[in-house]
Motif scaffolding. Sequence first.
Motif, PDB file in Angstrom:
ATOM      1  N   ARG A  80       0.841  -1.204   0.000  1.00  0.00           N
ATOM      2  CA  ARG A  80       0.000   0.000   0.000  1.00  0.00           C
ATOM      3  C   ARG A  80       0.873   1.250   0.000  1.00  0.00           C
ATOM      4  N   PRO A  81       0.450   2.306  -0.668  1.00  0.00           N
ATOM      5  CA  PRO A  81       1.227   3.548  -0.635  1.00  0.00           C
ATOM      6  C   PRO A  81       1.398   4.088   0.789  1.00  0.00           C
ATOM      7  N   GLN A  82       0.450   3.776   1.677  1.00  0.00           N
ATOM      8  CA  GLN A  82       0.526   4.241   3.061  1.00  0.00           C
ATOM      9  C   GLN A  82       1.702   3.625   3.816  1.00  0.00           C
ATOM     10  N   ASP A  83       2.311   2.593   3.248  1.00  0.00           N
ATOM     11  CA  ASP A  83       3.450   1.942   3.891  1.00  0.00           C
ATOM     12  C   ASP A  83       4.779   2.622   3.574  1.00  0.00           C
ATOM     13  N   ALA A  84       4.740   3.768   2.922  1.00  0.00           N
ATOM     14  CA  ALA A  84       5.982   4.465   2.556  1.00  0.00           C
ATOM     15  C   ALA A  84       6.834   4.770   3.786  1.00  0.00           C
ATOM     16  N   TRP A  85       6.222   5.069   4.910  1.00  0.00           N
ATOM     17  CA  TRP A  85       7.007   5.344   6.121  1.00  0.00           C
ATOM     18  C   TRP A  85       7.777   4.105   6.559  1.00  0.00           C
ATOM     19  N   LEU A  86       7.224   2.923   6.328  1.00  0.00           N
ATOM     20  CA  LEU A  86       7.938   1.687   6.662  1.00  0.00           C
ATOM     21  C   LEU A  86       9.122   1.468   5.721  1.00  0.00           C
ATOM     22  N   ALA A  87       8.966   1.874   4.481  1.00  0.00           N
ATOM     23  CA  ALA A  87      10.084   1.788   3.537  1.00  0.00           C
ATOM     24  C   ALA A  87      11.229   2.679   4.008  1.00  0.00           C
ATOM     25  N   THR A  88      10.883   3.847   4.534  1.00  0.00           N
ATOM     26  CA  THR A  88      11.903   4.746   5.081  1.00  0.00           C
ATOM     27  C   THR A  88      12.558   4.108   6.300  1.00  0.00           C
ATOM     28  N   TRP A  89      11.755   3.534   7.184  1.00  0.00           N
ATOM     29  CA  TRP A  89      12.290   2.851   8.365  1.00  0.00           C
ATOM     30  C   TRP A  89      13.255   1.734   7.968  1.00  0.00           C
ATOM     31  N   SER A  90      12.919   1.009   6.913  1.00  0.00           N
ATOM     32  CA  SER A  90      13.735  -0.132   6.500  1.00  0.00           C
ATOM     33  C   SER A  90      15.024   0.293   5.796  1.00  0.00           C
ATOM     34  N   ARG A  91      15.130   1.575   5.463  1.00  0.00           N
ATOM     35  CA  ARG A  91      16.276   2.155   4.762  1.00  0.00           C
ATOM     36  C   ARG A  91      16.354   1.727   3.300  1.00  0.00           C
ATOM     37  N   ALA A  93      14.547   2.893  -2.648  1.00  0.00           N
ATOM     38  CA  ALA A  93      13.385   3.270  -3.450  1.00  0.00           C
ATOM     39  C   ALA A  93      12.263   2.304  -3.116  1.00  0.00           C
ATOM     40  N   ALA A  94      11.032   2.702  -3.420  1.00  0.00           N
ATOM     41  CA  ALA A  94       9.886   1.837  -3.161  1.00  0.00           C
ATOM     42  C   ALA A  94       8.819   2.067  -4.219  1.00  0.00           C
ATOM     43  N   VAL A  95       8.144   0.995  -4.596  1.00  0.00           N
ATOM     44  CA  VAL A  95       7.001   1.052  -5.508  1.00  0.00           C
ATOM     45  C   VAL A  95       5.918   0.153  -4.927  1.00  0.00           C
ATOM     46  N   THR A  96       4.675   0.365  -5.358  1.00  0.00           N
ATOM     47  CA  THR A  96       3.575  -0.425  -4.822  1.00  0.00           C
ATOM     48  C   THR A  96       3.265  -1.620  -5.719  1.00  0.00           C
ATOM     49  N   LEU A  97       2.672  -2.613  -5.083  1.00  0.00           N
ATOM     50  CA  LEU A  97       2.158  -3.790  -5.793  1.00  0.00           C
ATOM     51  C   LEU A  97       0.711  -3.522  -6.156  1.00  0.00           C
ATOM     52  N   PRO A  98       0.183  -4.079  -7.227  1.00  0.00           N
ATOM     53  CA  PRO A  98       0.916  -4.846  -8.221  1.00  0.00           C
ATOM     54  C   PRO A  98       1.918  -3.965  -8.958  1.00  0.00           C
ATOM     55  N   VAL A  99       2.933  -4.597  -9.508  1.00  0.00           N
ATOM     56  CA  VAL A  99       4.033  -3.882 -10.147  1.00  0.00           C
ATOM     57  C   VAL A  99       3.538  -3.154 -11.399  1.00  0.00           C
ATOM     58  N   ASP A 100       3.779  -1.839 -11.437  1.00  0.00           N
ATOM     59  CA  ASP A 100       3.538  -1.040 -12.641  1.00  0.00           C
ATOM     60  C   ASP A 100       4.836  -1.060 -13.443  1.00  0.00           C
ATOM     61  N   PRO A 101       4.838  -1.601 -14.657  1.00  0.00           N
ATOM     62  CA  PRO A 101       6.091  -1.780 -15.399  1.00  0.00           C
ATOM     63  C   PRO A 101       6.900  -0.500 -15.596  1.00  0.00           C
ATOM     64  N   VAL A 102       6.253   0.609 -15.896  1.00  0.00           N
ATOM     65  CA  VAL A 102       6.985   1.852 -16.149  1.00  0.00           C
ATOM     66  C   VAL A 102       7.600   2.374 -14.853  1.00  0.00           C
ATOM     67  N   GLU A 103       6.803   2.445 -13.798  1.00  0.00           N
ATOM     68  CA  GLU A 103       7.298   2.926 -12.502  1.00  0.00           C
ATOM     69  C   GLU A 103       8.428   2.024 -11.984  1.00  0.00           C
ATOM     70  N   PHE A 104       8.236   0.719 -12.097  1.00  0.00           N
ATOM     71  CA  PHE A 104       9.233  -0.216 -11.606  1.00  0.00           C
ATOM     72  C   PHE A 104      10.542  -0.090 -12.389  1.00  0.00           C
ATOM     73  N   ALA A 105      10.460  -0.112 -13.714  1.00  0.00           N
ATOM     74  CA  ALA A 105      11.675  -0.033 -14.539  1.00  0.00           C
ATOM     75  C   ALA A 105      12.429   1.263 -14.283  1.00  0.00           C
ATOM     76  N   ASP A 106      11.714   2.376 -14.125  1.00  0.00           N
ATOM     77  CA  ASP A 106      12.370   3.661 -13.834  1.00  0.00           C
ATOM     78  C   ASP A 106      13.106   3.613 -12.498  1.00  0.00           C
ATOM     79  N   ALA A 107      12.449   3.067 -11.469  1.00  0.00           N
ATOM     80  CA  ALA A 107      13.074   2.997 -10.141  1.00  0.00           C
ATOM     81  C   ALA A 107      14.292   2.076 -10.163  1.00  0.00           C
ATOM     82  N   LEU A 108      14.172   0.921 -10.795  1.00  0.00           N
ATOM     83  CA  LEU A 108      15.302  -0.005 -10.866  1.00  0.00           C
ATOM     84  C   LEU A 108      16.446   0.600 -11.669  1.00  0.00           C
ATOM     85  N   ALA A 109      16.136   1.265 -12.755  1.00  0.00           N
ATOM     86  CA  ALA A 109      17.178   1.891 -13.576  1.00  0.00           C
ATOM     87  C   ALA A 109      17.950   2.939 -12.774  1.00  0.00           C
TER      88      ALA A 109
END
Length: 133
Positions: A92-103, A106-122
Amino acid sequence: MRSTARVLVYSDDANTRQQVLLASGRRPAADLPPVEFVECATLPAVLGELDAGGIDACVLDGEAVPAGGMGVCRQIKDEVFRCPPVLLLMGRPQDAWLATWSRADAAVTLPVDPVEFADALARLLRARLSLDA
């Protein structure tokens, strides 16, 4: 440029791992080398691959069980020397604070959006591969 970039994909769900592979394709961006994926379904497999070295980025499923990707991210950031950058998959997008906690880097939401995912991985691979150059 290196011949390949190695990306570790951790999820207990084979469908999630498949989404990641399909979203990235052979390479997430034209200026990057082809990607070789290393699939892991358990925490011990992740730690073994990271200990062996040669991983350029990690994609961790925050919804994985029993070891969730957020906790795994925090653990490897503490324990792995020159830890590869981590792209976290969140339920969930609301879990972004947990992504910050985990260090996570980058973070993206499920299900995987191909464009958003590829940009973040790149972005993560460009930063990592420029450090190794």
